[in-house]
Design an enzyme around this catalytic site. Structure first.
Site, PDB file in Angstrom:
ATOM      1  N   CYS A 252       0.831  -1.208   0.000  1.00  7.73           N
ATOM      2  CA  CYS A 252       0.000   0.000   0.000  1.00  7.73           C
ATOM      3  C   CYS A 252       0.865   1.257   0.000  1.00  7.73           C
ATOM      4  CB  CYS A 252      -0.921   0.002   1.216  1.00  7.73           C
ATOM      5  SG  CYS A 252      -2.301  -1.161   1.119  1.00  7.73           S
ATOM      6  N   CYS A 358      -5.556   1.378   4.154  1.00  2.55           N
ATOM      7  CA  CYS A 358      -4.414   1.305   3.243  1.00  2.55           C
ATOM      8  C   CYS A 358      -3.265   2.211   3.672  1.00  2.55           C
ATOM      9  CB  CYS A 358      -4.848   1.660   1.822  1.00  2.55           C
ATOM     10  SG  CYS A 358      -5.368   3.383   1.617  1.00  2.55           S
TER      11      CYS A 358
END
EC number: 1.8.4.10
Length: 369
Positions: A252, A358
């Protein structure tokens, strides 16, 4: 009438003109457009801005724009339903005095004036007026923004953010996911040229890419900022395309957090589509927050699933193709699954892991020295 600050040279001149029966006074409603008012206030010695209700914050935004955008240096007077607790913010945005409808509170206003002695003054030399620091707000101003937006609709919050509070320095982040059409439709009604930041991680569903093109065209969005991860970094850090499985946080960071960091300095505020009913850490989501020194505006924070569904139906908005397959929250195909019957809306993200975000909406972790 109650004075908020000490006499300044500008105010002395204005007071003298008014006392002599000269000078022009302009009255504006708090919801006036500062661009239209700019010509009207030219040469005015005093501008009165009316506040119809104490929790209507549009007059604060108008005062800021008159000072900062229009360059008005004359007297500003706040008129209407105001309370002493608002003295700090009145001073900060550039008001000189206040004429409140509520009488009998003179002592409270006097105490408030003493507590908040700093006031707007036109800059001289290297002196910077206090209002120019408005995007570097201390926490008390963050609280004031949340109080101001508390009873506003998402549309009014967005309108204020785009047209008044962060003019030209605000963008919306969108995943073009399951609920994205709601916020994007609101933005399109206000200013379709508002920048829309879209992170193409290289791992998106084909249906998401299709939906992004469809919504962009249908809503007339004209300023999509497409961000992608650095190709050399991807080749170096994820050469086998398995980083998402080995270390999802690192994946991420590579594909979302760092690309966003490259352009985040272009904006003073970013708008998101997060909502409290999504659960987890979002249950206490404020409408306005600061993450890593940057303002985030969450206009839909208070909306629930029923309100989202109602908006989709009311405006006949197209749905993300994957929602019919049970996908309620949609990210990368590697880390997104359909929601089970007993799962919450984000339970299909990073299924079976403790990870829930994320990283683009969470503070950066700084290692202890």
């Amino acid at each position: 009438m109650l004075t908020l600050d000490r006499k300044t040279e500008t105010r002395n001149v204005a007071d003298a003109q008014l006392a002599a029966g000269g000078g022009r006074i302009v009255e504006l409603d708090g919801d006036a457009d500062w661009r239209e008012a700019e010509a009207e206030i030219a040469g005015a010695v005093r501008v009165d801005i009316r506040f119809p209700k104490f929790n209507d914050g549009r007059g604060f935004s108008l005062a800021t724009q008159l000072r900062e955008r229009a360059g008005y240096t004359g007297k500003l007077r706040a008129v209407g339903d105001l309370i002493p607790d608002q003295a700090q913010h009145l001073i900060r945005v550039g008001f000189d005095d206040v004429d409140p409808d509520r009488k009998g509170l003179e002592a409270d206003w006097a105490r408030a004036r003493t507590r908040f002695a700093h006031a707007y003054q036109p800059g001289r030399g290297n002196v910077t007026p206090l209002f120019r620091h408005r995007h570097k707000r201390p926490e008390d101003d963050l609280a004031a923004l949340n109080a101001r937006y508390r009873d506003m609709t998402p549309q009014d919050i967005l309108r204020d953010a785009i047209r008044n509070e962060w003019v030209g320095k605000v963008a919306i982040m969108s995943s073009f996911g399951a609920e994205a059409a709601v916020g994007l439709h609101m933005i399109a009604q206000i200013d379709p040229a508002t920048p829309v930041i879209f992170l193409d991680t290289g791992r998106l569903f084909a249906q998401t890419e299709q939906y992004q093109r469809q919504l962009t065209e249908q809503l007339g969005l004209s300023n999509i900022r497409l961000l992608k991860p650095d190709a050399e970094e991807v080749a170096s850090e994820d050469s086998d395309d398995r980083l998402w499985r080995r270390d999802p946080d690192a994946c991420c960071a590579l594909r979302k957090v760092r690309p966003l960091d490259e352009i985040i300095g272009d904006y003073d505020a970013l708008i998101t589509g997060r909502k409290r009913f999504h659960g987890g850490g979002r249950m206490s989501l404020p409408v306005v927050e600061r993450i890593n020194g940057r303002i985030r505006v969450n206009p839909l924070a208070n909306w629930d699933a029923a309100a989202i569904e109602d908006y989709f139906q009311r405006f006949d908005l197209p749905r993300h193709p994957l929602t019919d397959m049970g996908y309620a929250s949609i990210g990368c195909w590697t880390c997104t699954a359909p929601v089970q019957a007993d799962g919450d809306i984000r339970s299909g993200r990073w299924l079976g892991q403790s990870k829930t975000e994320c990283g683009i909406h969470t503070p950066a972790q700084v290692a202890a020295e």
